[in-house]
Design a protein around this motif. Structure first.
Motif, PDB file in Angstrom:
ATOM      1  N   ARG A 395       2.681   0.737 -22.521  1.00  0.00           N
ATOM      2  CA  ARG A 395       2.655  -0.732 -22.567  1.00  0.00           C
ATOM      3  C   ARG A 395       1.342  -1.331 -22.066  1.00  0.00           C
ATOM      4  N   GLU A 396       0.566  -0.582 -21.319  1.00  0.00           N
ATOM      5  CA  GLU A 396      -0.760  -1.049 -20.936  1.00  0.00           C
ATOM      6  C   GLU A 396      -1.843  -0.442 -21.811  1.00  0.00           C
ATOM      7  N   ARG A 397      -1.601   0.772 -22.313  1.00  0.00           N
ATOM      8  CA  ARG A 397      -2.624   1.446 -23.118  1.00  0.00           C
ATOM      9  C   ARG A 397      -2.854   0.743 -24.445  1.00  0.00           C
ATOM     10  N   ILE A 398      -1.824   0.043 -24.962  1.00  0.00           N
ATOM     11  CA  ILE A 398      -2.000  -0.599 -26.259  1.00  0.00           C
ATOM     12  C   ILE A 398      -2.982  -1.781 -26.195  1.00  0.00           C
ATOM     13  N   PHE A 399      -3.313  -2.248 -24.976  1.00  0.00           N
ATOM     14  CA  PHE A 399      -4.271  -3.347 -24.843  1.00  0.00           C
ATOM     15  C   PHE A 399      -5.701  -2.846 -24.663  1.00  0.00           C
ATOM     16  N   GLU A 400      -5.866  -1.503 -24.642  1.00  0.00           N
ATOM     17  CA  GLU A 400      -7.218  -0.967 -24.554  1.00  0.00           C
ATOM     18  C   GLU A 400      -7.886  -1.022 -25.924  1.00  0.00           C
ATOM     19  N   ARG A 401      -9.204  -1.052 -25.907  1.00  0.00           N
ATOM     20  CA  ARG A 401      -9.954  -1.171 -27.153  1.00  0.00           C
ATOM     21  C   ARG A 401      -9.827   0.116 -27.976  1.00  0.00           C
ATOM     22  N   PHE A 402      -9.551  -0.072 -29.285  1.00  0.00           N
ATOM     23  CA  PHE A 402      -9.422   1.015 -30.264  1.00  0.00           C
ATOM     24  C   PHE A 402      -8.235   1.933 -29.961  1.00  0.00           C
ATOM     25  N   SER A 403      -7.318   1.443 -29.103  1.00  0.00           N
ATOM     26  CA  SER A 403      -6.138   2.256 -28.808  1.00  0.00           C
ATOM     27  C   SER A 403      -5.043   1.929 -29.818  1.00  0.00           C
ATOM     28  N   ARG A 404      -4.469   2.976 -30.470  1.00  0.00           N
ATOM     29  CA  ARG A 404      -3.421   2.779 -31.471  1.00  0.00           C
ATOM     30  C   ARG A 404      -2.387   3.898 -31.317  1.00  0.00           C
ATOM     31  N   LEU A 434      -1.172 -11.568 -20.586  1.00  0.00           N
ATOM     32  CA  LEU A 434      -0.492 -11.106 -21.800  1.00  0.00           C
ATOM     33  C   LEU A 434       0.038  -9.712 -21.516  1.00  0.00           C
ATOM     34  N   THR A 435       1.364  -9.564 -21.559  1.00  0.00           N
ATOM     35  CA  THR A 435       1.995  -8.297 -21.209  1.00  0.00           C
ATOM     36  C   THR A 435       2.972  -7.883 -22.305  1.00  0.00           C
ATOM     37  N   ALA A 436       3.293  -6.585 -22.318  1.00  0.00           N
ATOM     38  CA  ALA A 436       4.263  -6.021 -23.258  1.00  0.00           C
ATOM     39  C   ALA A 436       5.471  -5.517 -22.481  1.00  0.00           C
ATOM     40  N   GLY A 437       6.659  -5.623 -23.099  1.00  0.00           N
ATOM     41  CA  GLY A 437       7.878  -5.173 -22.434  1.00  0.00           C
ATOM     42  C   GLY A 437       8.977  -4.933 -23.453  1.00  0.00           C
ATOM     43  N   HIS A 438      10.203  -4.836 -22.945  1.00  0.00           N
ATOM     44  CA  HIS A 438      11.374  -4.593 -23.779  1.00  0.00           C
ATOM     45  C   HIS A 438      12.138  -5.892 -23.982  1.00  0.00           C
ATOM     46  N   SER A 439      12.513  -6.180 -25.203  1.00  0.00           N
ATOM     47  CA  SER A 439      13.229  -7.404 -25.538  1.00  0.00           C
ATOM     48  C   SER A 439      14.728  -7.194 -25.346  1.00  0.00           C
ATOM     49  N   GLU A 440      15.304  -7.935 -24.400  1.00  0.00           N
ATOM     50  CA  GLU A 440      16.751  -7.919 -24.222  1.00  0.00           C
ATOM     51  C   GLU A 440      17.445  -8.701 -25.330  1.00  0.00           C
ATOM     52  N   LEU A 441      16.701  -9.565 -25.992  1.00  0.00           N
ATOM     53  CA  LEU A 441      17.273 -10.406 -27.030  1.00  0.00           C
ATOM     54  C   LEU A 441      17.512  -9.635 -28.323  1.00  0.00           C
ATOM     55  N   LEU A 442      16.490  -8.901 -28.802  1.00  0.00           N
ATOM     56  CA  LEU A 442      16.591  -8.210 -30.086  1.00  0.00           C
ATOM     57  C   LEU A 442      16.507  -6.699 -29.946  1.00  0.00           C
ATOM     58  N   GLY A 443      16.222  -6.198 -28.770  1.00  0.00           N
ATOM     59  CA  GLY A 443      16.222  -4.751 -28.563  1.00  0.00           C
ATOM     60  C   GLY A 443      14.920  -4.060 -28.890  1.00  0.00           C
TER      61      GLY A 443
END
Length: 823
Positions: A395-404, A434-443
């Protein structure tokens, strides 16, 4: 030749100023001491003459010899009409009259100097002669003369030699102390310079040693370290940009090169194969263009180019960008009223587009966007999808440059891996997260954009507590309602605020005197700043030299004022005290006054009141009270002078610090208004000086025309008092009229009438016109402001009232009236 080093310039400049100030002080001290010595000698002669005058009131001296002894052995009684010596001391037997001067009209004392050979023991001896005119004595109308030897120090130059020699020694010692002190103060600067020279591009991680003195040197070291931090960060960003560009551009360029080499190696290329090759090359070119665009955007963000701000409603922006989209099957937008922030619209739209595009790639069927304000007032945008989500470890690595991630490469092979990195950099530039996480709403995945209230203007929630859904579907998500406020906490905080406000008011009342000193000094510093800037621009002086020149001019004016005031005042007081017996005798001989004295015992009552030991305590609060008032006045004046000196030296820094307290978006307008206020205050000081100088000139011309002996002295008094708004001219006029009336009552009355007429002209013609041009305030406002300021703070309030009125006028015209017109 100007010294090159700061040490030399500071020492030379300080010594020049000290020499000038010391020269002025020595000149003033020599004049005062010489006058004091002469006054003391004359006082001794006057006392001996008064003793003789009392003696001959009823009887003559036998054999015409006046008994005398040191220190005044030379006494004479001279006939007032013929100049014949009627009696003399043993030393002056057979000597002509020491002086033939007659007292001026309204006076009974004469002061002269004689150097006749027959008076002294040596031809070089000079004597100070004091004479009193005595009427109806045992000898008739006579002059009693007493001669005191002129002090040795006045003719030998010993006084000047001692003072100049002492001053030279003190100046030499001061120069050495300043040289050594400045050298010790600048030694850390040399060390910092050596350390800065040793730092190169390859070792930017090195830092200067910060001394623990917490002074300007420590501040310089911390500032240099902060500059090194920024330099190292800039170099790191540059290296990272080069690394990112070379890393990401290498593979597409290598693929394109390989395709071109294979095609060129075919002896007979197939047209259809060539078309496919060109199509692939076009796709690779588009990918390279996208990568270059993203890299340039990252470079701009690294260079802090994303600092532009404008009022923006996040909820309206989301509805505008995604509310009418038909390419996404199931997109739901949830908003609750306005969500205002201050961000760049295009960059914010790019962030939202990146987040929604990422959700489109990974969502199975549905995407929800929630826009709202949280309990702290932060603006929050949540993007939910029903995809497979983001593993917690990534969830943090996806915000690094050229990380996919693998799923992203499979779903979008042509992506660059820079979208989320750019989005986070944009949000960070505005103080958000800006952060990434798990959606309790849609899963699936949840991306949360949060902007603190410092970047927004705040907003009111809608009346409803439920979220309104925009778009297709009914998937509205209720948000938790706010808590009910704690009334006890509100009451406690309110009471605590009242207590703190009361303590603050009491503290301000306690330091009221100090605040007045600071306010007056700041007012004088701002008012004298135009003079300093004029010296800098026209005379090409550095600011410190201009400040010292202004201070020297002020000290010189005070010295001239004291020199012009003190000797005449002392002479008048001495004459009044020494002439009291004769005045009382004249009054006793007056028939009208004798009748009053016989009826009401006027002289006895007057003598009893004067000799009463309680008179001084009743009128002046005692000798200690008078001395305390004088000392307090001197301390206050010196304090204001020192504060004014410091404020003049650091005025620009004070103004810049005040302007930095204002938000950047409004700083330019506030700086414009503040600079204009400072200019108006300087113009007010200049206008007040013009009015005072004109008053002094008019007073001098009038007093000189009527033959006043103290025309210059009284003109200076009128000029100084004219600096006080409204009542200053009245005070100076009364002082001048009383001084003239002492010698001639009719001339005093004429002087009073003249000043009354001039005061009307100044109050209603000269001063309002000058002030209206200087501070652009109407005459009515000038008079009203001065009256209100004087009623609130007395003399200080009257002085500050007109500049404050000018400042309020500027604020009204530049801020209040334009806003009212726009409303």
């Amino acid at each position: 030749m100007r010294p090159r080093s700061i040490r030399g310039r500071v020492t030379a400049g300080t010594m020049v100023v000290l020499v000038v100030v010391t020269a002025v002080g020595l000149s003033l001290a020599i004049l005062v001491l010489r006058d004091l010595i002469v006054t003391q000698a004359r006082d001794r002669a006057a006392e001996a003459a008064r003793h003789v005058a009392e003696q001959i009131t009823t009887e003559r001296y036998p054999d015409g010899e006046i008994p005398a002894s040191e220190p005044i052995p030379r006494l004479q009684i001279v006939d007032g009409e013929t100049g014949e010596v009627l009696a003399a001391s043993h030393v002056l037997q057979g000597v002509p009259a020491l002086s033939r001067e007659e007292p001026r009209r309204g006076d009974f004392r004469t002061d002269s100097t004689t150097c006749a050979d027959y008076v002294g023991e040596s031809p070089a001896d000079c004597y100070l002669v004091v004479g009193y005119s005595i009427v109806d004595s045992a000898y008739g109308d006579v002059m009693v003369l007493a001669a005191a030897r002129s002090p040795y120090v006045l003719g030998s130059g010993a006084l000047e030699t001692v003072l100049i020699g002492s001053a030279a020694g003190v100046l030499t010692a001061t120069g050495l102390i300043i040289w050594v002190g400045v050298g010790r103060a600048l030694r850390p600067v040399e060390q910092i310079s050596d350390q800065m020279e040793a730092i190169s591009v390859t070792d930017l991680q090195r830092r200067l040693r910060v001394p623990g003195t917490h002074d300007e040197i420590a501040h310089l070291a911390r500032t240099a370290n902060a500059s090194l931090d920024r330099l190292e960060e800039a170099v790191t960003r540059q290296r990272r940009f080069v690394s990112d560009a070379s890393h990401e551009l290498r593979n597409p360029i290598a693929g394109m090169r390989a395709k071109l080499e294979v095609e060129l190696s075919e002896p007979e290329p197939d047209p259809r194969t060539r078309d496919r090759l060109l199509t692939a090359l076009l796709a690779d070119t588009e990918r390279l263009e996208n990568i270059v665009t993203d890299l340039l955007e990252l470079a701009r963000l690294d260079s802090d180019l994303a600092s532009s701000r404008e009022p923006l409603d996040l909820a309206a922006l989301v509805r505008q960008e995604f509310g009418a989209r038909t390419d996404v099957a199931d997109l739901h937008i949830h908003t609750r009223g306005e969500v205002p922030v201050r961000m760049d619209r295009l960059r914010t739209a790019r962030v939202l587009t990146n987040l929604v595009a990422n959700a489109e790639r990974h969502a199975h069927e549905r995407i929800d966007i929630v826009v709202d304000l949280d309990e702290r007032g932060d603006a929050v945008v949540e993007v939910h999808d029903d995809g497979s989500g983001v593993p917690e470890a990534d969830r943090e690595r996806i915000f690094e440059r050229f990380s996919r991630l693998r799923e992203s490469r499979d779903l979008d092979p042509g992506g660059s891996g820079l979208g989320l990195a750019i989005s986070r950099e944009i949000v960070k530039a505005y103080g958000g997260t800006l952060t990434a996480g798990h959606s309790e709403l849609l899963g699936g995945a949840l991306f949360t954009l949060r902007i603190p209230p410092g970047c927004g203007d705040g907003g009111a929630m809608s009346d409803g507590g439920e979220l309104s859904a925009a778009g297709e579907g009914a998937g509205a998500v209720p948000l938790p309602a706010g808590r009910r406020p704690g009334y006890f906490r509100i009451g406690f905080v309110g009471a605590l605020g009242v207590l703190v406000a009361w303590l603050l008011v009491q503290s301000l009342v306690g330091v009221r005197g100090v605040l007045v000193y600071i306010l007056v000094a700041l007012f004088l510093a701002v008012g004298l700043n135009p003079v300093i800037e004029f010296l800098r621009d026209r005379a090409r002086l550095p600011r410190w030299a201009a400040i010292l020149a202004v201070c020297a001019a002020l000290v010189a004016f005070v010295a001239v004022f004291v020199w012009a005031i003190v000797p005449p005042l002392g002479e008048q007081v001495t004459g009044l005290v020494s002439g009291l017996p004769t005045m009382i005798g004249d009054l006793q001989g007056n028939a009208f006054f004798a009748d009053l004295d016989r009826r009401y015992d006027v002289l006895d009552k007057l003598q009893g009141a004067v000799t009463d030991p309680d008179v001084g305590r009743q009128v002046f609060g005692g000798l200690v009270g008078v001395g305390q008032v004088v000392v307090d006045s001197l301390v206050a004046s010196f304090t204001v002078f020192i504060l004014t000196l410091f404020f003049m030296a650091s005025l620009h820094g004070i103004l810049d610090a005040c302007y930095r307290l204002v938000p950047r978006s409004r700083r330019a307008g506030v700086r414009e208004i503040g600079d204009e206020i400072v200019q108006r205050i300087g113009a007010f000081i200049a206008g007040q000086l013009v009015v005072a100088a004109f008053s002094g000139l008019v007073a001098f011309l009038f007093l000189w025309a009527i033959g006043s002996a103290y025309a210059l002295t009284l003109a200076l008094v009128v000029a100084v008092t004219a600096l006080i708004p409204l009542v200053g001219t009245t005070i100076g006029a009364l002082a001048a009229s009383l001084a003239v009336a002492v010698s001639d009552p009719w001339l005093g009355l004429l002087t009073l009438v003249f000043f009354l007429v001039y005061q009307q002209i100044e109050s209603y013609v000269i001063s309002p016109r000058v002030m209206s041009r200087a501070v652009h305030v109407s005459p009515t406002a000038n008079i009203t402001a001065a009256l209100v300021g004087g009623a609130m703070l007395g003399l200080v309030g009257a002085l500050l009232a007109i500049p404050v009125a000018a400042s309020l006028t500027i604020i009204l015209h530049k801020v209040v009236f334009p806003r009212l017109e726009e409303a």
